[in-house]
Design a protein around this motif. Structure first.
Motif, PDB file in Angstrom:
ATOM      1  N   GLN A  16       0.850  -1.206   0.000  1.00 21.64           N
ATOM      2  CA  GLN A  16       0.000   0.000   0.000  1.00 21.64           C
ATOM      3  C   GLN A  16       0.882   1.251   0.000  1.00 21.64           C
ATOM      4  O   GLN A  16       2.118   1.164   0.084  1.00 21.64           O
ATOM      5  CB  GLN A  16      -0.921   0.001   1.225  1.00 21.64           C
ATOM      6  N   ILE A  18       3.158   4.484  -0.434  1.00 16.75           N
ATOM      7  CA  ILE A  18       4.298   4.859  -1.289  1.00 16.75           C
ATOM      8  C   ILE A  18       4.944   3.614  -1.910  1.00 16.75           C
ATOM      9  O   ILE A  18       5.340   3.622  -3.083  1.00 16.75           O
ATOM     10  CB  ILE A  18       5.332   5.651  -0.452  1.00 16.75           C
ATOM     11  N   ASP A  37       5.901  -7.486   1.497  1.00 19.63           N
ATOM     12  CA  ASP A  37       5.206  -6.768   2.577  1.00 19.63           C
ATOM     13  C   ASP A  37       4.872  -7.763   3.683  1.00 19.63           C
ATOM     14  O   ASP A  37       4.743  -8.961   3.442  1.00 19.63           O
ATOM     15  CB  ASP A  37       3.900  -6.131   2.060  1.00 19.63           C
ATOM     16  N   LEU A  62       6.914 -10.705   3.738  1.00 18.73           N
ATOM     17  CA  LEU A  62       8.231 -10.472   4.350  1.00 18.73           C
ATOM     18  C   LEU A  62       8.135  -9.472   5.492  1.00 18.73           C
ATOM     19  O   LEU A  62       7.664  -8.356   5.311  1.00 18.73           O
ATOM     20  CB  LEU A  62       9.212  -9.934   3.288  1.00 18.73           C
ATOM     21  N   ASP A  63       8.632  -9.900   6.655  1.00 18.78           N
ATOM     22  CA  ASP A  63       8.822  -8.980   7.783  1.00 18.78           C
ATOM     23  C   ASP A  63      10.274  -8.520   7.728  1.00 18.78           C
ATOM     24  O   ASP A  63      11.195  -9.304   7.995  1.00 18.78           O
ATOM     25  CB  ASP A  63       8.526  -9.700   9.101  1.00 18.78           C
ATOM     26  N   VAL A  64      10.480  -7.239   7.400  1.00 17.66           N
ATOM     27  CA  VAL A  64      11.836  -6.727   7.174  1.00 17.66           C
ATOM     28  C   VAL A  64      12.671  -6.620   8.455  1.00 17.66           C
ATOM     29  O   VAL A  64      13.867  -6.345   8.383  1.00 17.66           O
ATOM     30  CB  VAL A  64      11.810  -5.344   6.472  1.00 17.66           C
ATOM     31  N   ASN A  90      11.476   0.670   1.809  1.00 18.05           N
ATOM     32  CA  ASN A  90      10.331   1.554   2.034  1.00 18.05           C
ATOM     33  C   ASN A  90       9.523   1.208   3.290  1.00 18.05           C
ATOM     34  O   ASN A  90       8.923   2.090   3.900  1.00 18.05           O
ATOM     35  CB  ASN A  90       9.417   1.481   0.797  1.00 18.05           C
ATOM     36  N   TYR A 156      10.269   7.770  15.992  1.00 20.72           N
ATOM     37  CA  TYR A 156      10.200   7.893  14.524  1.00 20.72           C
ATOM     38  C   TYR A 156      11.313   8.807  14.017  1.00 20.72           C
ATOM     39  O   TYR A 156      12.014   8.478  13.057  1.00 20.72           O
ATOM     40  CB  TYR A 156       8.823   8.425  14.118  1.00 20.72           C
ATOM     41  N   LYS A 160      14.350   7.719  11.470  1.00 18.74           N
ATOM     42  CA  LYS A 160      14.520   8.326  10.143  1.00 18.74           C
ATOM     43  C   LYS A 160      15.853   9.068  10.032  1.00 18.74           C
ATOM     44  O   LYS A 160      16.444   9.149   8.951  1.00 18.74           O
ATOM     45  CB  LYS A 160      13.331   9.249   9.844  1.00 18.74           C
ATOM     46  N   GLY A 187       7.617  14.879   2.604  1.00 19.96           N
ATOM     47  CA  GLY A 187       6.775  15.592   3.569  1.00 19.96           C
ATOM     48  C   GLY A 187       5.571  14.715   3.859  1.00 19.96           C
ATOM     49  O   GLY A 187       5.651  13.490   3.757  1.00 19.96           O
ATOM     50  N   ILE A 189       2.520  12.708   3.110  1.00 17.60           N
ATOM     51  CA  ILE A 189       1.958  12.091   1.911  1.00 17.60           C
ATOM     52  C   ILE A 189       0.681  11.353   2.303  1.00 17.60           C
ATOM     53  O   ILE A 189       0.681  10.601   3.285  1.00 17.60           O
ATOM     54  CB  ILE A 189       2.963  11.073   1.289  1.00 17.60           C
ATOM     55  N   THR A 191      -1.346   8.679   2.574  1.00 16.64           N
ATOM     56  CA  THR A 191      -1.299   7.206   2.460  1.00 16.64           C
ATOM     57  C   THR A 191      -2.075   6.645   3.652  1.00 16.64           C
ATOM     58  O   THR A 191      -2.414   7.387   4.583  1.00 16.64           O
ATOM     59  CB  THR A 191       0.150   6.707   2.561  1.00 16.64           C
TER      60      THR A 191
HETATM   61  P1  NAP Z   1       1.915   2.778   4.817  1.00 18.16           P
HETATM   62  O1  NAP Z   1       0.796   3.269   3.990  1.00 18.16           O
HETATM   63  O2  NAP Z   1       1.641   2.441   6.242  1.00 18.16           O
HETATM   64  O3  NAP Z   1       2.578   1.502   4.098  1.00 18.16           O
HETATM   65  C1  NAP Z   1       3.672   0.868   4.712  1.00 18.16           C
HETATM   66  C2  NAP Z   1       3.649  -0.611   4.403  1.00 18.16           C
HETATM   67  O4  NAP Z   1       4.738  -1.226   5.115  1.00 18.16           O
HETATM   68  C3  NAP Z   1       2.356  -1.313   4.887  1.00 18.16           C
HETATM   69  O5  NAP Z   1       1.867  -2.177   3.887  1.00 18.16           O
HETATM   70  C4  NAP Z   1       2.832  -2.076   6.105  1.00 18.16           C
HETATM   71  O6  NAP Z   1       2.114  -3.274   6.337  1.00 18.16           O
HETATM   72  C5  NAP Z   1       4.257  -2.408   5.728  1.00 18.16           C
HETATM   73  N1  NAP Z   1       5.049  -2.808   6.881  1.00 18.16           N
HETATM   74  C6  NAP Z   1       4.966  -2.364   8.171  1.00 18.16           C
HETATM   75  N2  NAP Z   1       5.833  -3.036   8.944  1.00 18.16           N
HETATM   76  C7  NAP Z   1       6.477  -3.919   8.135  1.00 18.16           C
HETATM   77  C8  NAP Z   1       7.467  -4.908   8.357  1.00 18.16           C
HETATM   78  N3  NAP Z   1       7.984  -5.134   9.567  1.00 18.16           N
HETATM   79  N4  NAP Z   1       7.898  -5.637   7.295  1.00 18.16           N
HETATM   80  C9  NAP Z   1       7.373  -5.425   6.076  1.00 18.16           C
HETATM   81  N5  NAP Z   1       6.409  -4.538   5.796  1.00 18.16           N
HETATM   82  C10 NAP Z   1       5.973  -3.788   6.826  1.00 18.16           C
HETATM   83  O7  NAP Z   1       3.123   3.814   4.826  1.00 18.16           O
HETATM   84  P2  NAP Z   1       3.542   4.955   3.763  1.00 18.16           P
HETATM   85  O8  NAP Z   1       2.954   6.226   4.211  1.00 18.16           O
HETATM   86  O9  NAP Z   1       3.356   4.487   2.372  1.00 18.16           O
HETATM   87  O10 NAP Z   1       5.103   5.060   4.108  1.00 18.16           O
HETATM   88  C11 NAP Z   1       6.103   4.355   3.376  1.00 18.16           C
HETATM   89  C12 NAP Z   1       7.452   4.843   3.851  1.00 18.16           C
HETATM   90  O11 NAP Z   1       7.559   6.247   3.645  1.00 18.16           O
HETATM   91  C13 NAP Z   1       7.689   4.613   5.356  1.00 18.16           C
HETATM   92  O12 NAP Z   1       9.036   4.263   5.576  1.00 18.16           O
HETATM   93  C14 NAP Z   1       7.365   5.969   5.951  1.00 18.16           C
HETATM   94  O13 NAP Z   1       8.024   6.181   7.187  1.00 18.16           O
HETATM   95  C15 NAP Z   1       7.890   6.890   4.861  1.00 18.16           C
HETATM   96  N6  NAP Z   1       7.290   8.215   4.901  1.00 18.16           N
HETATM   97  C16 NAP Z   1       5.939   8.385   4.809  1.00 18.16           C
HETATM   98  C17 NAP Z   1       5.388   9.669   4.887  1.00 18.16           C
HETATM   99  C18 NAP Z   1       3.901   9.926   4.800  1.00 18.16           C
HETATM  100  O14 NAP Z   1       3.485  11.058   5.074  1.00 18.16           O
HETATM  101  N7  NAP Z   1       3.078   8.967   4.410  1.00 18.16           N
HETATM  102  C19 NAP Z   1       6.243  10.756   5.048  1.00 18.16           C
HETATM  103  C20 NAP Z   1       7.609  10.565   5.143  1.00 18.16           C
HETATM  104  C21 NAP Z   1       8.124   9.279   5.064  1.00 18.16           C
HETATM  105  P3  NAP Z   1       0.910  -3.272   7.402  1.00 18.16           P
HETATM  106  O15 NAP Z   1      -0.095  -2.290   6.903  1.00 18.16           O
HETATM  107  O16 NAP Z   1       0.448  -4.683   7.390  1.00 18.16           O
HETATM  108  O17 NAP Z   1       1.530  -2.843   8.708  1.00 18.16           O
END
Ligand code: NAP
Length: 256
Positions: A16, A18, A37, A62-64, A90, A156, A160, A187, A189, A191
């Protein structure tokens, strides 16, 4: 079209947000994509979407944060697709809100293990495969929160910030192998991660959305594709002279 034609990519957390947008874009641009994922079922749906559009993808649960799983999955990807050229680290969680005084050791460990230790583990097990391919690109998802502070998400920010400096260290360590390592700093996003964080009791979701958008000088939140396009650039040979750098995609958040 074809900006990563013939390359093989692993994207973590790609079910899901990004990660999903990145997996779909890399596939559209010609890469074979390992969609990994924690949530294997939704990862499979993303891989199926790629295949339905004529691309090449396979899903792996996969659990990273677990080294044995990372090692086994990466070996399987290399066997299935024959090589590895791109790793997008990611997967991540926002974790518990709170200052260091307020959060528990378990909450700290969960965020650090999922966000930062995972980058160590995935990089460790990708490097031999990238080296065997003659080089490659690792793209690490940090955040604007890896550059500037805020008051109540201590773990967090620490995770980061760790990713930001790990990217530079790994860029230096593996430059002679022609493995480039860069960090991306989004910034806010829109999601599922941000949507979950926007649930404020007694406040309409639209009001929270609008308040978050106003944090960015451009006046909007970002979309997953805004970040995916930056990742695509760093993954591609267009960025062949780019390593150890930080790509900020934040609507001006950190420009002040
Ligand atoms: P998201 O919508 O929550 O998607 C993250 C995905 O990672 C989910 O499918 C989640 O699975 C999976 N995940 C969580 N723990 C995991 C693990 N141990 N092993 C494998 N997969 C795992 O997040 P996103 O907003 O797209 O963010 C993606 C990346 O961008 C992250 O690193 C986040 O910190 C970074 N980021 C996001 C934002 C923002 O505003 N969205 C801003 C800056 C940086 P589950 O749903 O099953 O937990």
């Amino acid at each position: 079209m074809g900006r990563v034609q013939g390359k093989v990519a692993i994207v973590t957390g790609a079910a899901q947000g990004i990660g999903r947008a990145t997996a779909l874009l890399l596939a559209r641009e010609g890469a074979a994509v390992a969609v990994t994922d924690l949530n294997g079922k939704d990862a499979e749906a993303v891989a199926e979407q790629v295949r339905a559009a004529g691309g090449k993808a396979q899903a792996w649960p996969l659990d990273v944060s677990k080294e044995a799983e990372v090692a086994a999955t990466f070996a399987e990807v290399a066997k299935a697709f024959g090589r590895l050229d791109i790793l997008v680290n990611n997967a991540g969680i926002s974790g518990a809100n709170g200052t260091v005084e307020e959060i528990s050791e378990a909450e700290w460990d969960k965020v650090m293990n999922t966000n930062a230790k995972s980058v160590f583990l995935c990089t460790k097990h990708a490097v031999p495969l990238l080296r065997r391919a003659g080089g490659g690109s690792i793209v690490n998802l940090s955040s604007v929160y890896g550059i500037v502070g805020s008051h109540n998400v201590a773990a967090y920010h620490a995770s980061k910030g760790a990713i930001r400096i790990m990217s530079k260290t790994d860029a230096l360590a593996f430059a002679e192998d022609r493995i480039r390592v860069n960090s991306v700093h989004p910034g806010f996003i829109w999601t599922p991660m941000l949507e979950a964080g926007a649930q404020v009791p007694g406040v309409a979701p639209e009001a929270v959305h609008s308040a978050m958008a106003k944090l960015h000088p451009l006046g909007t939140l970002g979309e997953p594709d805004d970040v995916a396009h930056g990742i695509l650039y760093l993954a591609s040979d267009e960025a062949k002279f780019v390593t150890g750098s930080e790509l900020v995609i934040d609507g001006g958040y950190t420009a002040r």
